[in-house]
Scaffold this motif. Sequence first.
Motif, PDB file in Angstrom:
ATOM      1  N   GLY A  44       0.815  -1.213   0.000  1.00  0.00           N
ATOM      2  CA  GLY A  44       0.000   0.000   0.000  1.00  0.00           C
ATOM      3  C   GLY A  44       0.846   1.259   0.000  1.00  0.00           C
ATOM      4  N   TYR A  45       2.155   1.127   0.177  1.00  0.00           N
ATOM      5  CA  TYR A  45       3.046   2.279   0.247  1.00  0.00           C
ATOM      6  C   TYR A  45       3.517   2.720  -1.141  1.00  0.00           C
ATOM      7  CZ  TYR A  45       3.497   1.203   5.238  1.00  0.00           C
ATOM      8  OH  TYR A  45       3.250   0.952   6.562  1.00  0.00           O
ATOM      9  N   THR A  46       3.708   4.025  -1.277  1.00  0.00           N
ATOM     10  CA  THR A  46       4.358   4.604  -2.443  1.00  0.00           C
ATOM     11  C   THR A  46       5.741   5.044  -1.996  1.00  0.00           C
ATOM     12  OG1 THR A  46       2.258   5.386  -3.339  1.00  0.00           O
ATOM     13  CG2 THR A  46       4.255   6.459  -4.161  1.00  0.00           C
ATOM     14  N   LEU A  47       6.773   4.496  -2.621  1.00  0.00           N
ATOM     15  CA  LEU A  47       8.136   4.856  -2.240  1.00  0.00           C
ATOM     16  C   LEU A  47       8.447   6.280  -2.691  1.00  0.00           C
ATOM     17  CD1 LEU A  47      10.161   1.611  -3.061  1.00  0.00           C
ATOM     18  CD2 LEU A  47       9.175   2.332  -0.879  1.00  0.00           C
ATOM     19  N   THR A  48       9.088   7.036  -1.811  1.00  0.00           N
ATOM     20  CA  THR A  48       9.499   8.406  -2.134  1.00  0.00           C
ATOM     21  C   THR A  48      11.018   8.554  -2.141  1.00  0.00           C
ATOM     22  OG1 THR A  48       9.340   9.041   0.205  1.00  0.00           O
ATOM     23  CG2 THR A  48       7.374   9.403  -1.180  1.00  0.00           C
ATOM     24  N   SER A  49      11.739   7.568  -1.606  1.00  0.00           N
ATOM     25  CA  SER A  49      13.201   7.583  -1.589  1.00  0.00           C
ATOM     26  C   SER A  49      13.696   6.143  -1.595  1.00  0.00           C
ATOM     27  CB  SER A  49      13.712   8.311  -0.337  1.00  0.00           C
ATOM     28  OG  SER A  49      15.132   8.238  -0.267  1.00  0.00           O
ATOM     29  N   GLU A  56       5.181   6.808   1.623  1.00  0.00           N
ATOM     30  CA  GLU A  56       3.955   7.435   2.105  1.00  0.00           C
ATOM     31  C   GLU A  56       2.790   6.522   1.790  1.00  0.00           C
ATOM     32  OE1 GLU A  56       4.237  11.129   0.005  1.00  0.00           O
ATOM     33  OE2 GLU A  56       3.348  10.321  -1.829  1.00  0.00           O
ATOM     34  N   GLY A  57       1.671   6.793   2.442  1.00  0.00           N
ATOM     35  CA  GLY A  57       0.483   5.979   2.216  1.00  0.00           C
ATOM     36  C   GLY A  57       0.127   5.158   3.439  1.00  0.00           C
ATOM     37  N   GLU A  58      -0.955   4.418   3.314  1.00  0.00           N
ATOM     38  CA  GLU A  58      -1.455   3.585   4.404  1.00  0.00           C
ATOM     39  C   GLU A  58      -1.192   2.123   4.090  1.00  0.00           C
ATOM     40  OE1 GLU A  58      -2.758   4.642   7.324  1.00  0.00           O
ATOM     41  OE2 GLU A  58      -2.174   6.631   6.598  1.00  0.00           O
ATOM     42  N   PRO A  59      -0.749   1.344   5.088  1.00  0.00           N
ATOM     43  CA  PRO A  59      -0.478  -0.075   4.836  1.00  0.00           C
ATOM     44  C   PRO A  59      -1.759  -0.849   4.525  1.00  0.00           C
ATOM     45  CG  PRO A  59      -0.334   0.397   7.181  1.00  0.00           C
ATOM     46  CD  PRO A  59      -0.529   1.713   6.482  1.00  0.00           C
ATOM     47  N   ILE A  60      -1.593  -1.864   3.674  1.00  0.00           N
ATOM     48  CA  ILE A  60      -2.697  -2.762   3.333  1.00  0.00           C
ATOM     49  C   ILE A  60      -2.265  -4.198   3.642  1.00  0.00           C
ATOM     50  CG2 ILE A  60      -3.641  -1.247   1.523  1.00  0.00           C
ATOM     51  CD1 ILE A  60      -2.277  -3.140  -0.542  1.00  0.00           C
ATOM     52  N   PRO A  61      -3.225  -5.110   3.819  1.00  0.00           N
ATOM     53  CA  PRO A  61      -2.842  -6.515   4.005  1.00  0.00           C
ATOM     54  C   PRO A  61      -2.211  -7.058   2.722  1.00  0.00           C
ATOM     55  CG  PRO A  61      -5.169  -6.150   4.567  1.00  0.00           C
ATOM     56  CD  PRO A  61      -4.660  -4.894   3.920  1.00  0.00           C
ATOM     57  N   CYS A  62      -1.242  -7.938   2.881  1.00  0.00           N
ATOM     58  CA  CYS A  62      -0.562  -8.537   1.734  1.00  0.00           C
ATOM     59  C   CYS A  62      -1.132  -9.926   1.485  1.00  0.00           C
ATOM     60  CB  CYS A  62       0.943  -8.633   2.011  1.00  0.00           C
ATOM     61  SG  CYS A  62       1.874  -9.328   0.632  1.00  0.00           S
TER      62      CYS A  62
END
Length: 159
Positions: free
Chosen positions: A59-64, A92-98
């Motif tokens: 659920g995350y978007t990598l910024t670095s 950034e973002g909210e975690p989601i189940p994998c």
Amino acid sequence: MAKMSTLCYIEHCNQYLMLHRTVKENDVNRDKWIGVGGHFEEDESPEECLLREVKEETGYTLTSYQYRGIVTFISGNGVTEYMSLFTADGFEGEPIPCNEGELEWVDIEKVQELNIWEGDKIFFRLLEEKRGFFSLKLVYDGHDRLISAALDGKEIECC
């Protein structure tokens, strides 16, 4: 047969986000702890694959993030996988189940205690040493046993 994939270790507060692979029945990584990532889709670059896979699995978007090395896995079962290894320290973002297992933040110094591939211990050491871009070749016996390793084209002690 050759495959191409990405693997990323997201770091936050001296922890790595680890994926405990518990869901798929015939998963070569079943019960292992690994980073997040996956196989390339058609026409993807390593970075595009990385960003898509991290978003899908966490659920995350990598910024670095940083491209750390290329890892060549020889399975011993006729499959060779070329894995682009990344680390990331911004997201950034909210975690989601994998859907591939459980995601858990693990203290970096405790990662070696987990059920990880023998070859992963080598690249974790290289990451800890802050080594520049590297090429690591890992040869397995068709099971979980690492039988040889080479760093930047030179054999290293592994087993």
